[in-house]
Design a protein around this motif. Structure first.
Motif, mmCIF file in Angstrom:
data_model
loop_
_atom_site.group_PDB
_atom_site.id
_atom_site.type_symbol
_atom_site.label_atom_id
_atom_site.label_comp_id
_atom_site.label_asym_id
_atom_site.label_seq_id
_atom_site.Cartn_x
_atom_site.Cartn_y
_atom_site.Cartn_z
ATOM 1 N N SER A 1 -2.015 17.649 4.377
ATOM 2 C CA SER A 1 -2.485 18.149 5.665
ATOM 3 C C SER A 1 -2.660 16.960 6.592
ATOM 4 N N ALA A 2 -2.914 17.237 7.857
ATOM 5 C CA ALA A 2 -3.100 16.150 8.820
ATOM 6 C C ALA A 2 -4.248 15.237 8.409
ATOM 7 N N HIS A 3 -5.229 15.782 7.704
ATOM 8 C CA HIS A 3 -6.396 15.001 7.258
ATOM 9 C C HIS A 3 -5.992 13.855 6.336
ATOM 10 N N ASP A 4 -4.916 14.042 5.569
ATOM 11 C CA ASP A 4 -4.490 13.019 4.613
ATOM 12 C C ASP A 4 -4.028 11.735 5.297
ATOM 13 N N PHE A 5 -3.722 11.811 6.569
ATOM 14 C CA PHE A 5 -3.233 10.633 7.282
ATOM 15 C C PHE A 5 -4.353 9.871 7.999
ATOM 16 N N LEU A 6 -5.583 10.392 7.949
ATOM 17 C CA LEU A 6 -6.699 9.725 8.612
ATOM 18 C C LEU A 6 -7.039 8.393 7.959
ATOM 19 N N LEU A 7 -6.686 8.250 6.664
ATOM 20 C CA LEU A 7 -6.987 7.015 5.953
ATOM 21 C C LEU A 7 -6.244 5.824 6.561
ATOM 22 N N VAL A 8 -5.131 6.111 7.249
ATOM 23 C CA VAL A 8 -4.382 5.040 7.914
ATOM 24 C C VAL A 8 -5.273 4.347 8.941
ATOM 25 N N LEU A 9 -6.101 5.119 9.630
ATOM 26 C CA LEU A 9 -6.991 4.565 10.643
ATOM 27 C C LEU A 9 -8.191 3.866 10.012
ATOM 28 N N LYS A 10 -8.612 4.354 8.842
ATOM 29 C CA LYS A 10 -9.791 3.783 8.190
ATOM 30 C C LYS A 10 -9.471 2.504 7.404
ATOM 31 N N ARG A 11 -8.284 2.439 6.809
ATOM 32 C CA ARG A 11 -7.924 1.278 5.978
ATOM 33 C C ARG A 11 -6.508 0.792 6.322
ATOM 34 N N PRO A 12 -6.284 0.417 7.551
ATOM 35 C CA PRO A 12 -4.925 0.039 7.968
ATOM 36 C C PRO A 12 -4.366 -1.162 7.221
ATOM 37 N N GLY A 13 -5.224 -2.123 6.851
ATOM 38 C CA GLY A 13 -4.756 -3.315 6.153
ATOM 39 C C GLY A 13 -4.170 -3.009 4.793
ATOM 40 N N VAL A 14 -4.861 -2.177 4.020
ATOM 41 C CA VAL A 14 -4.385 -1.806 2.676
ATOM 42 C C VAL A 14 -3.118 -0.970 2.775
ATOM 43 N N ILE A 15 -3.083 -0.047 3.729
ATOM 44 C CA ILE A 15 -1.896 0.790 3.926
ATOM 45 C C ILE A 15 -0.699 -0.079 4.301
ATOM 46 N N ALA A 16 -0.919 -1.042 5.194
ATOM 47 C CA ALA A 16 0.161 -1.939 5.619
ATOM 48 C C ALA A 16 0.649 -2.790 4.453
ATOM 49 N N LEU A 17 -0.284 -3.300 3.636
ATOM 50 C CA LEU A 17 0.092 -4.117 2.483
ATOM 51 C C LEU A 17 0.912 -3.305 1.483
ATOM 52 N N GLY A 18 0.446 -2.110 1.153
ATOM 53 C CA GLY A 18 1.160 -1.273 0.185
ATOM 54 C C GLY A 18 2.546 -0.891 0.670
ATOM 55 N N THR A 19 2.655 -0.523 1.935
ATOM 56 C CA THR A 19 3.954 -0.129 2.496
ATOM 57 C C THR A 19 4.898 -1.324 2.567
ATOM 58 N N ALA A 20 4.349 -2.483 2.955
ATOM 59 C CA ALA A 20 5.173 -3.696 3.034
ATOM 60 C C ALA A 20 5.712 -4.072 1.656
ATOM 61 N N MET A 21 4.860 -4.014 0.628
ATOM 62 C CA MET A 21 5.317 -4.342 -0.728
ATOM 63 C C MET A 21 6.378 -3.348 -1.193
ATOM 64 N N GLN A 22 6.189 -2.079 -0.850
ATOM 65 C CA GLN A 22 7.146 -1.045 -1.229
ATOM 66 C C GLN A 22 8.543 -1.362 -0.705
ATOM 67 N N TYR A 23 8.605 -1.725 0.570
ATOM 68 C CA TYR A 23 9.907 -1.903 1.202
ATOM 69 C C TYR A 23 10.424 -3.344 1.177
ATOM 70 N N ILE A 24 9.595 -4.289 0.764
ATOM 71 C CA ILE A 24 10.062 -5.671 0.639
ATOM 72 C C ILE A 24 10.395 -6.006 -0.809
ATOM 73 N N LEU A 25 9.471 -5.692 -1.721
ATOM 74 C CA LEU A 25 9.646 -6.089 -3.117
ATOM 75 C C LEU A 25 10.746 -5.322 -3.837
ATOM 76 N N MET A 26 10.730 -3.995 -3.737
ATOM 77 C CA MET A 26 11.651 -3.194 -4.553
ATOM 78 C C MET A 26 13.127 -3.398 -4.180
ATOM 79 N N PRO A 27 13.491 -3.461 -2.898
ATOM 80 C CA PRO A 27 14.895 -3.784 -2.585
ATOM 81 C C PRO A 27 15.278 -5.193 -3.029
ATOM 82 N N LEU A 28 14.357 -6.141 -2.831
ATOM 83 C CA LEU A 28 14.639 -7.534 -3.202
ATOM 84 C C LEU A 28 14.811 -7.684 -4.706
#
Length: 306
Positions: A50-77
């Motif tokens: 639901s839309a509520h599940d995306f509110l965590l992006v606003l609450k913990r943007p640093g962790v979300i950014a780190l996890g997403t960055a690792m997902q798209y940087i590490l696995m292709p590399l």
């Protein structure tokens, strides 16, 4: 009953894969069903959000950014490096790199729960990486293998919108607007998704019976290493960045588990059935290893009282 069926996903995948390998003619005619089946899986994912599940992006943007960055940087590399180290044939390399460029796997949320990680964080990370896939998956695939094989960036983007974004968005809308009407049916969607993924795997195994006999061992080694390095790097980089144990487990699972069904559908459409083999084997392996890792972390937590 349904939860038991879902928890035995690796077993169903192995059983149907063996059946597809022995009787390929039963499954191979359903090649065209791969894309619609993945759409069912993505709709099933959306119906649980639901839309509520995306509110965590606003609450913990640093962790979300780190996890997403690792997902798209590490696995292709990691996939790219392994392809060269193992001297993988071009088609298999294309499939492995494409797999690495895909977003987090839909089963990661269940594995995260079993590992006593942060399920809300896991759901948000999977959702964010999935929504970003229509840009990052084709772009990264072209970046890594565009010189070796033709990559239809525009076509891949359109396919991801059709296969992933539209079904997920439709599921979210229905869940948000009609939540109280569909509540009693929600539990059936994860089981339907499992059945769809298992059938997709079987189709790819059937289409690749001859390839498995010749290149199967090499692909298995590549998939095992890819998944293992994903889990390990996700966990230890998170620790090095100062995250606590719960968050580190969550990010490790998100990084190590890919949306292999998407890689299979895209590989079949834009490369070849052989290129889809890494994704099919990964579907089985990352759930087995994810479950084992979750069991280890869960038992370790019980012993230490964390």
């Amino acid at each position: 009953m349904i939860r038991k069926f879902i928890s035995l996903f690796p077993l169903w995948a192995i059983i149907l894969s063996i059946a597809a390998f022995i009787y390929p003619d039963v499954f191979s005619p359903y090649k065209a069903a791969i894309t619609p089946l993945l759409g069912v899986v993505m709709f099933g994912m959306g119906i649980t959000l639901s839309a509520h599940d995306f509110l965590l992006v606003l609450k913990r943007p640093g962790v979300i950014a780190l996890g997403t960055a690792m997902q798209y940087i590490l696995m292709p590399l990691i996939a790219f490096i392994l392809s060269y180290m193992l001297h993988l044939p071009t088609e298999i390399m294309a499939g492995l790199v494409l797999l690495g460029c895909c977003p987090g796997g839909t089963a990661s949320n269940v594995i995260c729960y079993l590992a006593k990680g942060d399920v809300a964080l896991s759901i948000t990370l999977t959702s964010v990486s999935t929504l970003m896939a229509f840009i990052l998956t084709p772009a990264l695939t072209w970046l890594y293998i565009g010189q070796a094989v033709p990559v239809e960036v525009g076509g891949v983007m359109v396919s991801i919108v059709k296969i992933v974004l539209v079904p997920v968005a439709l599921g979210i809308i229905i869940n948000t607007l009609f939540d109280k009407y569909i509540e009693r049916f929600k539990h059936a969607f994860p089981a339907l998704s499992v059945a769809a993924i298992v059938f997709i795997i079987a189709i790819i195994i059937a289409l690749n019976k001859d390839n498995i006999l010749t290149a199967g061992k090499l692909v298995v080694v590549a998939v095992v290493l890819h998944n293992g390095f994903g889990f390990a790097s996700g966990y230890y980089i998170s620790k090095a960045m100062g995250l606590d144990e719960k968050d580190a487990r969550t990010l490790a699972i998100e990084v190590g588990m890919q949306n292999s069904g998407l890689s299979v559908a895209l590989a079949v459409k834009y490369f070849s059935a052989l290129a889809a083999l890494p994704g099919a084997l990964f579907s089985i392996w990352h759930n087995i290893m994810g479950s084992a890792l979750a069991a280890y972390w869960s038992s370790d937590e019980d012993k230490t009282g964390l």
